[in-house]
Design an enzyme around this catalytic site. Sequence first.
Site, PDB file in Angstrom:
ATOM      1  N   LYS A 122       5.220   4.009  11.150  1.00 40.57           N
ATOM      2  CA  LYS A 122       4.414   2.838  11.508  1.00 40.57           C
ATOM      3  C   LYS A 122       3.066   3.279  12.026  1.00 40.57           C
ATOM      4  O   LYS A 122       2.949   4.340  12.628  1.00 40.57           O
ATOM      5  CB  LYS A 122       5.113   2.039  12.610  1.00 40.57           C
ATOM      6  CG  LYS A 122       4.606   0.631  12.739  1.00 40.57           C
ATOM      7  CD  LYS A 122       5.131  -0.192  11.587  1.00 40.57           C
ATOM      8  CE  LYS A 122       4.925  -1.668  11.757  1.00 40.57           C
ATOM      9  NZ  LYS A 122       5.931  -2.398  10.982  1.00 40.57           N
ATOM     10  N   ASN A 145       1.607 -14.320   7.524  1.00 38.82           N
ATOM     11  CA  ASN A 145       2.183 -14.033   6.202  1.00 38.82           C
ATOM     12  C   ASN A 145       3.643 -14.465   6.117  1.00 38.82           C
ATOM     13  O   ASN A 145       4.042 -15.174   5.187  1.00 38.82           O
ATOM     14  CB  ASN A 145       2.033 -12.541   5.891  1.00 38.82           C
ATOM     15  CG  ASN A 145       2.713 -12.151   4.588  1.00 38.82           C
ATOM     16  OD1 ASN A 145       3.892 -11.851   4.570  1.00 38.82           O
ATOM     17  ND2 ASN A 145       1.981 -12.207   3.489  1.00 38.82           N
ATOM     18  N   SER A 181       8.225  -3.340  -1.017  1.00 34.35           N
ATOM     19  CA  SER A 181       7.322  -2.182  -0.976  1.00 34.35           C
ATOM     20  C   SER A 181       7.964  -1.000  -1.703  1.00 34.35           C
ATOM     21  O   SER A 181       7.288  -0.261  -2.423  1.00 34.35           O
ATOM     22  CB  SER A 181       7.043  -1.766   0.464  1.00 34.35           C
ATOM     23  OG  SER A 181       5.961  -2.494   0.984  1.00 34.35           O
ATOM     24  N   LYS A 223       8.094   5.466   5.913  1.00 31.44           N
ATOM     25  CA  LYS A 223       7.507   4.274   5.298  1.00 31.44           C
ATOM     26  C   LYS A 223       7.347   3.188   6.337  1.00 31.44           C
ATOM     27  O   LYS A 223       8.263   2.937   7.122  1.00 31.44           O
ATOM     28  CB  LYS A 223       8.479   3.780   4.199  1.00 31.44           C
ATOM     29  CG  LYS A 223       8.072   2.503   3.519  1.00 31.44           C
ATOM     30  CD  LYS A 223       7.288   2.780   2.264  1.00 31.44           C
ATOM     31  CE  LYS A 223       6.595   1.549   1.726  1.00 31.44           C
ATOM     32  NZ  LYS A 223       5.336   1.235   2.450  1.00 31.44           N
TER      33      LYS A 223
HETATM   34  N1  GLU Z   1       5.171  -4.080   7.911  1.00 32.25           N
HETATM   35  C1  GLU Z   1       6.356  -4.511   7.249  1.00 32.25           C
HETATM   36  C2  GLU Z   1       7.562  -4.369   8.151  1.00 32.25           C
HETATM   37  O1  GLU Z   1       7.440  -4.351   9.355  1.00 32.25           O
HETATM   38  C3  GLU Z   1       6.536  -3.884   5.875  1.00 32.25           C
HETATM   39  C4  GLU Z   1       6.501  -2.398   5.825  1.00 32.25           C
HETATM   40  C5  GLU Z   1       6.442  -1.849   4.398  1.00 32.25           C
HETATM   41  O2  GLU Z   1       6.333  -2.635   3.475  1.00 32.25           O
HETATM   42  O3  GLU Z   1       6.483  -0.634   4.266  1.00 32.25           O
HETATM   43  O4  GLU Z   1       8.678  -4.359   7.721  1.00 32.25           O
END
Ligand code: GLU
Length: 417
Positions: A109, A224, A351, A73
């Site tokens: 990622k 954000n 999420s 994730k």
């Molecule tokens: N991109 C965000 C992070 O670096 C959220 C990742 C997600 O929600 O899966 O934590």
Amino acid sequence: MNGQPDANNVLRSTQIVIEQALRKLGYGDEMIALLQEPIRMLTVRIPVRMDDGTTKVFTGYRAQHNDAVGPTKGGVRFHPDVNEDEVKALSIWMSLKCGIADLPYGGGKGGVICDPRKMSFRELERLSRGYVRAISQIVGPTKDIPAPDVMTNSQIMAWMLDEYSRIREFDSPGFITGKPIVLGGSHGRETATARGVAVMIEEALRTKGIPLQEARVVIQGFGNAGSYLAKFMNDAGAKVIGISDVNGALYNKEGLDIDYLLDRRDSFGSVTNLFENTITNEELLELECDVLVPAAIENQITSVNAPKLKAKIVVEAANGPTTLEATRILTDRGILLVPDVLASAGGVIVSYFEWVQNNQGYYWSEEEVDTKLKKMLLRGFQQVYEVHQTRGVDMRLAAYMVGVRKMAEAVRFRGWV
Ligand code: GLU
């Protein structure tokens, strides 16, 4: 740089701390070799028809750190500086965030080398859809679940969801998180990272005995995370005395007018170009304050400026903003550091809630989301702080130890190592 060519390589720094954490937990070389790198890394080329009729070929990545715990994730970033090592490091950090929050995921990622600020709405749509077509084999609601990250948002998630549903020929809201509410998004996801950082700031202030109402906060980055955080801090009665974006920084020791700035910022978080009296990003980081929040990009607090920081607490809302050498300097100086893998876990936690709601087809209220988020983060903070105190390690190593423990155990139970 500084005679240490590797000092700012985020992957190398992460690998060093992963090794230290696993050794402290009693694991050997095989576990370290496995968890220092993603198990899977896909590089893709994405041809995109541009508005002027030409075709441009973009490069993208998807890294999956480890799936012993569950599906991987993590977000997808659109940025000109995206590179392979960065995406790999970011996937490892996602594993740590999921471990600290005790989510049933490993880390993943993605990234595409591009500059969304220079692309039209339709070009961005074609790029988002092209990226999903390129990685569709290795992602999915029970395999690897993307989400927003730097310069990607709910609209981009919507295009990606739509493309995936077309490829698979069924509606699959759990394929991606950070979606618009009407497409199965969760209440509270948009503000989740900032909410989480706010909870961490309150805990850190409590630990240092500083009342929130008296706290002076400086935030680097107005995207954000940074912009919503400024609002939450301001609404809670703290004084936000400095903010910045890519062009420069604003400072007012009496506190900035956050509502006005939020109103004027563009969708990429730029606002300082509307002002004449700006300071530099370097000056911003060295302001006298209680809490400094790097909420932009990597390697902002280094061995060069760490000795000069005047903050009492540093809470990392961005991924990887502080180098390892700077971590050591801040720790030695008695500055309380709340590391990224803990402080910015709010996004992935909500999420996870979004994915759970998609799987159940039953949706929660914003209050429900916020209460559950807070509970998970407080537990994370307590665990990390306790390891920091009882094992005598810095906050970053403590967070890695808490974050990697479950994954290493899962790997061992599965008999991989
Ligand atoms: N991109 C965000 C992070 O670096 C959220 C990742 C997600 O929600 O899966 O934590």
